[in-house]
Enzyme design. Structure first.
Site, PDB file in Angstrom:
ATOM      1  N   VAL A   1       0.878  -1.166   0.000  1.00 24.62           N
ATOM      2  CA  VAL A   1       0.000   0.000   0.000  1.00 24.62           C
ATOM      3  C   VAL A   1       0.915   1.214   0.000  1.00 24.62           C
ATOM      4  O   VAL A   1       1.729   1.383   0.900  1.00 24.62           O
ATOM      5  CB  VAL A   1      -0.922   0.006   1.232  1.00 24.62           C
ATOM      6  N   ASP A   2       0.799   2.040  -1.050  1.00 21.46           N
ATOM      7  CA  ASP A   2       1.695   3.174  -1.209  1.00 21.46           C
ATOM      8  C   ASP A   2       0.886   4.457  -1.338  1.00 21.46           C
ATOM      9  O   ASP A   2       0.327   4.753  -2.401  1.00 21.46           O
ATOM     10  CB  ASP A   2       2.569   2.962  -2.443  1.00 21.46           C
ATOM     11  N   THR A   3       0.822   5.219  -0.250  1.00 19.27           N
ATOM     12  CA  THR A   3       0.048   6.463  -0.266  1.00 19.27           C
ATOM     13  C   THR A   3       0.725   7.541  -1.100  1.00 19.27           C
ATOM     14  O   THR A   3       0.134   8.587  -1.344  1.00 19.27           O
ATOM     15  CB  THR A   3      -0.184   6.984   1.168  1.00 19.27           C
ATOM     16  N   GLY A   4       1.926   7.288  -1.585  1.00 21.91           N
ATOM     17  CA  GLY A   4       2.616   8.230  -2.452  1.00 21.91           C
ATOM     18  C   GLY A   4       2.397   7.935  -3.926  1.00 21.91           C
ATOM     19  O   GLY A   4       2.804   8.700  -4.789  1.00 21.91           O
TER      20      GLY A   4
END
Length: 176
Positions: free
Chosen positions: A22-25
């Site tokens: 999971v990559d919020t960027g």
């Protein structure tokens, strides 16, 4: 030195279990071409959607995208567009497009991702930090409960609405 684990969750792509970071960027959800091959969706890649993507690891080559791919995070199933990268250090990365769609909240204390599906919060457990597993077929699905009118969903056209399925341990009780 601070050592932190990746935030990973188990996903389902075309019936194959795939661990995803999971990559919020990341603005979009991406998959490596090798993972798309293992999940047997590489032949569905629309190469008209190819291009370049710039991230913290440099510039990558997008070979195209798979539109409306059957995709699942924990018990939540939905159609979603997957960008496919020629070379990626991760098999699957869930981006902000999915998190925003479901008002996703990553809770590190409870080690879950909360997804809001039509007003119902679904907590999906994070995976323990370990090396990524190869894509594997998913076992037979549990009973399903369809949730229509997805809050925050999207439409491909004026006539086409997105539907979600929520896999539950006892769908019959949930429908009452």
């Amino acid at each position: 030195i601070y050592n932190c684990a990746l935030i990973e969750v188990m996903c389902d792509v075309n019936g194959f279990a795939v661990p995803a970071a999971v990559d919020t960027g990341s603005e979009v959800t991406i998959m490596s071409a090798s993972c798309a091959r293992r999940c047997q969706i590489l032949h569905h890649v629309d190469t008209k959607l190819s291009g370049k993507v710039k991230g913290v690891n440099g510039i990558g080559e997008v070979i195209g995208a798979v539109r409306k791919q059957n995709f699942g995070i924990g018990p939540v199933r939905f159609g979603h567009k997957l960008e496919v990268l020629r070379n990626s250090h991760r098999d699957l990365i869930i981006g902000l497009d999915v998190l925003e769609r479901f008002d996703g909240v990553v809770n590190l204390k409870s080690k879950t991702i909360k997804l809001n599906v039509n007003g119902k919060d679904v907590n999906v457990p994070l995976m323990n930090h370990r090396a990524s597993l190869p894509s594997q077929p998913v076992p037979a699905a549990a009973p399903t409960m369809s949730l229509h009118g997805l809050s925050g969903g999207f439409r491909e056209s004026e006539d086409e609405y997105e539907h979600c399925l929520l896999y539950t341990s006892d769908a019959a009780d949930d429908m009452q």
